[in-house]
Design a protein around this motif. Structure first.
Motif, PDB file in Angstrom:
ATOM      1  N   SER A 116     130.754 100.160   6.572  1.00  9.63           N
ATOM      2  CA  SER A 116     131.993  99.999   5.952  1.00  9.63           C
ATOM      3  C   SER A 116     132.344 101.675   5.730  1.00  9.63           C
ATOM      4  CB  SER A 116     132.039  99.470   4.526  1.00  9.63           C
ATOM      5  OG  SER A 116     131.357 100.268   3.532  1.00  9.63           O
ATOM      6  N   ASP A 117     133.721 101.497   5.191  1.00  6.32           N
ATOM      7  CA  ASP A 117     134.068 102.986   4.756  1.00  6.32           C
ATOM      8  C   ASP A 117     133.396 103.402   3.423  1.00  6.32           C
ATOM      9  OD1 ASP A 117     135.681 104.108   6.869  1.00  6.32           O
ATOM     10  OD2 ASP A 117     137.038 102.367   6.465  1.00  6.32           O
ATOM     11  N   THR A 118     133.418 104.525   3.053  1.00  2.76           N
ATOM     12  CA  THR A 118     133.116 105.019   1.784  1.00  2.76           C
ATOM     13  C   THR A 118     134.215 105.837   0.924  1.00  2.76           C
ATOM     14  OG1 THR A 118     131.286 106.140   0.578  1.00  2.76           O
ATOM     15  CG2 THR A 118     132.062 107.320   2.349  1.00  2.76           C
ATOM     16  N   LYS A 127     138.848 108.836   0.745  1.00  2.00           N
ATOM     17  CA  LYS A 127     138.229 107.553   1.396  1.00  2.00           C
ATOM     18  C   LYS A 127     138.303 107.904   2.889  1.00  2.00           C
ATOM     19  CE  LYS A 127     138.953 102.740   1.832  1.00  2.00           C
ATOM     20  NZ  LYS A 127     139.630 101.406   1.578  1.00  2.00           N
ATOM     21  N   PRO A 194     134.557  99.046   0.919  1.00  2.10           N
ATOM     22  CA  PRO A 194     133.709 100.203   0.685  1.00  2.10           C
ATOM     23  C   PRO A 194     132.382  99.868  -0.072  1.00  2.10           C
ATOM     24  CG  PRO A 194     135.815 100.405  -0.850  1.00  2.10           C
ATOM     25  CD  PRO A 194     135.784  99.222  -0.105  1.00  2.10           C
ATOM     26  N   ASN A 197     129.721 104.973  -2.979  1.00  2.00           N
ATOM     27  CA  ASN A 197     130.539 105.967  -2.954  1.00  2.00           C
ATOM     28  C   ASN A 197     129.727 107.038  -2.864  1.00  2.00           C
ATOM     29  OD1 ASN A 197     132.729 104.331  -4.584  1.00  2.00           O
ATOM     30  ND2 ASN A 197     131.003 103.589  -5.831  1.00  2.00           N
TER      31      ASN A 197
END
Length: 273
Positions: A116-118, A127, A194, A197
């Protein structure tokens, strides 16, 4: 029975962030997990903090300093889960991370990796925007997914492990090259959530240190190339041409990211996110 996830948390002198990291694991909506904290020879309070956090689901393992690859390998060897999720000790998981990732494997068991993105927090805030789909050829030019991505433990048991010679970084990139190149037909799936983090520090990051050192970059690329020479030549018959291409694009990106219009754009995007 629901699949078990082993979350591997290497820690080297990040005791001050460790409780926040583990709390984010405890707060997961998916409950069938274990966490293995690997103390990679820390000289701070990592052991004391870890011992306080230990319970039936959280295990503490100490080793002499071997670097991030060695710590991840140790953690996975001690894991009993079906799936592995690496998580650095200064980062945090979002509450539905495990639930969202496991759902992909439940629906499509042939899936190789879920990523995924973070969201970056701390010193900077932004992001990411990772490619949803990428080819093996594109992966050879540079990493396409974060280390905090989920994969089945069976691949590690089959011999796909983190290379402990890569102590200067990009060990996750080389690991993904191993895994994806040996299972080319299996899907790598990005989810629209996301998972984690990423904590940004004001001090020099490992990535900045590497990209600012030609010696370290040369060592990393040479190590990865020598290990996967046949694979590189399959897509790039001339290794020199490949390195020149990488250097060209790296300089181009540096110019873009350092430009005033980009800085203003990035500021406005983060302001209204």
């Amino acid at each position: 029975m629901a699949n078990k996830v082993s979350i591997i948390v290497p820690c080297f002198n990040h005791a001050k962030y460790l409780e926040e990291c583990i709390l984010s694991i405890k707060n997961q909506s998916y409950s069938n997990w274990e966490c293995i904290i690997v103390d990679d020879g820390s000289t701070d309070d990592t052991e004391a903090v870890s011992r306080k956090l230990e319970n039936e689901k959280i295990q503490y393992v100490y080793q002499e300093n071997r670097g991030l690859s060695g710590a991840r390998n140790t953690g996975i060897r001690n894991a009993s889960g079906d799936y592995i999720l690496p998580l650095d000790a200064d980062d945090t998981l979002n509450p539905q991370a495990l639930e969202k990732m496991i759902a992909v494997f439940d629906q499509a068991p042939e899936t190789l990796i879920v990523f995924s993105d973070t969201v970056t927090f701390g010193h900077t805030s932004k992001k990411s925007n990772l490619q949803e789909k990428f080819t093996l050829k594109e992966l050879l030019l540079g990493n396409k997914l974060y280390c905090t991505s989920m994969f089945a433990k069976k691949y590690f048991d089959e011999g796909i492990i983190y290379d402990e010679k890569l102590r200067h970084g990009f060990e996750d990139w080389e690991f993904w090259i191993q895994l994806i190149s040996s299972h080319r037909e299996q899907p790598v799936t990005k989810i629209d959530y996301p998972v984690f983090n990423y904590r940004s520090h004001p001090e020099t990051s490992m990535i900045k240190e590497i990209t600012g050192s030609n010696d370290k970059k040369e060592f990393i690329y040479h190590t990865v190339y020598e290990k996967h020479k046949a694979l590189f030549h399959e897509f790039f018959p001339s290794y020199i041409a490949l390195l020149n291409r990488k250097t060209f694009y790296e300089k181009k990106l540096e110019n873009i990211y350092g430009s005033k219009p980009y800085r203003i754009y990035n500021f406005l995007i983060n302001l209204f996110r």
